[in-house]
Write an enzyme that holds these catalytic residues in place. Structure first.
Site, short mmCIF file in Angstrom:
data_model
loop_
_atom_site.label_atom_id
_atom_site.label_comp_id
_atom_site.label_asym_id
_atom_site.label_seq_id
_atom_site.Cartn_x
_atom_site.Cartn_y
_atom_site.Cartn_z
N LYS A 84 21.44 68.80 -6.08
CA LYS A 84 22.66 68.00 -6.02
C LYS A 84 23.49 68.27 -7.27
CE LYS A 84 23.99 63.09 -5.54
NZ LYS A 84 23.46 61.72 -5.46
N SER A 159 24.97 59.23 -1.30
CA SER A 159 25.87 60.21 -1.87
C SER A 159 25.33 61.64 -1.87
CB SER A 159 26.20 59.81 -3.31
OG SER A 159 25.03 59.83 -4.11
N SER A 183 20.80 56.78 -2.12
CA SER A 183 21.42 58.09 -1.90
C SER A 183 20.47 59.25 -1.60
CB SER A 183 22.29 58.47 -3.09
OG SER A 183 23.49 57.76 -3.01
N1 GLN Z 1 25.79 54.08 -1.55
C1 GLN Z 1 25.44 53.49 -2.80
C2 GLN Z 1 26.65 53.43 -3.70
O1 GLN Z 1 27.67 53.81 -3.27
C3 GLN Z 1 24.31 54.25 -3.44
C4 GLN Z 1 24.72 55.48 -4.13
C5 GLN Z 1 23.57 56.19 -4.77
O2 GLN Z 1 22.40 55.88 -4.52
N2 GLN Z 1 23.90 57.12 -5.63
O3 GLN Z 1 26.58 53.01 -4.80
#
Ligand code: GLN
Length: 499
Positions: A84, A159, A183
């Site tokens: 990532k 994400s 994420s």
């Molecule tokens: N969807 C969650 C957020 O927007 C988690 C994001 C993540 O785990 N990086 O914060």
């Protein structure tokens, strides 16, 4: 492998290792074939934001030389994979999906990137993600959205959507993502792959660009739980450069799966009463309940449990995560590195212009929410209160794990949604994270594995475990995968189907 175009679509990490060990295929063959596949598919799927063609081929050739000399470094040696784009990589551009870092080439590797490179991993490239990992759909990347390989009109989750889609589309054997509020697990669920969030403190975050430091963890995307065990083995452990990484012995995860067999006899599985509420898609509920029933037939003892503070988890997370983000993102001011607004102006105007242009809408929203929650007069009511509720949520899990060994439920309340469907409605987007954020607040590990389909889109089953008990999570996930084939389904990615 050339001449057998289907092979790469079926390949697990263990298969790749066997093929490499037997000499049937070289790392260079495997890497070239994967790069060709990326070349053919990525224009439509938008999974990679940087393809490391030359670096990958060089690493593959070096791995082949080591193998020929009998110097294989690890089970991951020669296997092509991706990271990532929030994991920094020496000499390889790392953007975090943000205009701020469009031209940022890190001068050093993060610990996880380094450990994998030392294990012989072949880095294919960096995968697209929501800007600074903020989002649940990968629509917040400055480089455009990634698409779901099961249906390119749908999001891959986020994400770490690029990582999940890369593994689902076989554009790399495995990938590393990060999980601050889901994420790794949520995109794994939406793309039909296995995604593991280790315990907070299990894996070093040195060289991970910080989002919310009390929640962030790095974890693998793979096709199977066994493959996740191999990757976790390579990245887990204490690191003096990350004071939150713990000095707790790293077990042999793969051997633990071999020794345990596939029976779940005696395993106590908790089913939280609070996980079946409003917003849960009926097909998701049915598939997850069918999977739980199967665990019962495999010998697990099923227990109804309660996690009474679950309903506060989302609001707690959406105060703490933005508060920490607003502080972590203060460094992007155009003064030290990264983007700086052009033109002659005083330093305040320069910072304002830099931050205004450099950040996308969601990141700005988080910074505003976070600074508001931390500001004098509101701190007690929001940030401090959220920390207190976080303790209560963590306490729910401590209590539950006195009774059960593992907790099961859905990963995401719905299957993947259409690109654009929720991008104008932050609250609808945040509701996606309802089943994943509690694990981050409590610091416990979680894994998502495929357990069905609705409308041709994958459904995810989540297991949560005790602190540092990834072995039990991997064991139950592996046992389920030994008795089901959801994880073996592959999207039909002939190029003509993608237009
Ligand atoms: N969807 C969650 C957020 O927007 C988690 C994001 C993540 O785990 N990086 O914060």
């Amino acid at each position: 492998m050339s001449g057998s175009p289907n092979t790469i679509e079926k390949l697990t990490l263990e298969d790749a290792r066997t093929l490499l060990d037997s000499g049937e295929v070289s790392s260079e063959d495997l890497t070239r074939e994967t790069l060709d596949r990326i070349g053919a598919l990525d224009g439509r799927l938008g999974v990679y934001c940087y393809v490391n063609t030359e670096g990958a081929l060089l690493a593959a050739q070096q791995s082949d030389h080591r193998r020929a000399a009998g110097e294989v470094r690890s089970p991951l040696d020669g296997i092509p994979m991706s990271l990532k784009d929030v994991l920094i990589t020496e000499g390889v551009r790392t953007t975090c999906g943000s205009r701020h870092l469009e031209h940022f080439v890190p001068p050093f590797d993060g610990t996880v990137s380094r450990k994998l490179a030392e294990a012989g991993a072949v880095l294919l490239g960096k995968t697209n993600c929501d800007e600074f990992a903020m989002g649940s759909s990968t629509e917040n990347s400055a480089w455009g959205p990634s698409r779901n390989p099961w249906n390119p009109e749908y999001v891959p989750g986020g994400s770490s959507g690029g990582s999940a889609a890369a593994v689902a589309a076989r554009m790399g054997v495995y990938s590393l993502g990060t999980d601050t509020g889901g994420s790794v697990r949520q995109p794994a669920s939406l793309c039909g792959v296995t995604g593991l969030k280790p315990t907070y403190g299990r894996v070093s975050r040195y060289g991970l660009v910080a989002f919310a430091s009390s929640l962030d963890q790095i974890g693998p995307f793979t096709r199977t739980a066994r493959d996740a065990a191999y990757v976790l083995q390579a990245i887990a452990g204490h690191d003096p450069r990350d004071s939150t990484s713990q000095q707790i012995e790293v077990p042999d995860y793969v051997a633990a799966l071999d020794n345990e067999g596939q029976s779940l006899r005696g395993l106590k599985v908790g089913i939280p009463r609070e996980f079946w509420g409003e917003g849960l898609q009926p097909e998701v509920e049915q598939s997850v309940k069918a999977a739980i029933e199967m665990l019962g037939t495999m010998g697990a003892e099923l227990h109804d449990i309660t996690l009474p503070h679950t309903e506060y988890a989302l609001s707690t997370y959406y105060i703490i995560a933005p508060a920490e983000a607003s502080s972590n993102l203060a460094r992007y001011d155009g003064m030290k590195y990264g983007y700086r607004a052009p033109g002659e102006m005083n330093s305040i105007d320069s910072m304002l212009m830099t931050r205004d242009f450099g950040f996308g809408a969601e990141v700005k929203r988080r910074i505003m929410l976070g600074t508001y929650a931390l500001s004098a007069g509101y701190y007690e009511a929001f940030y401090k209160k959220a920390q207190q509720v976080r303790t209560l949520i963590a306490g729910d899990y401590t209590e539950a794990f006195k009774e059960v060994d593992v907790i099961v439920g859905p990963t995401s309340p719905t299957v993947a949604f259409r690109i654009g469907e929720k991008s104008d409605n932050p609250l609808a987007m945040y509701l996606n994270d309802v089943y994943t954020v509690p694990a981050n607040l409590a610091g416990i590990p979680g894994v998502s594995i495929p357990c069905g389909f609705a409308d041709g889109l994958p459904i995810g089953l989540q297991f949560l475990g005790r602190h540092f008990d990834e072995v039990t999570l991997l064991r139950v996930a592996h046992a389920y995968q030994s008795n089901s084939d959801w994880h073996l389904h592959t999207p039909d990615l002939r190029v003509e189907n993608l237009t």
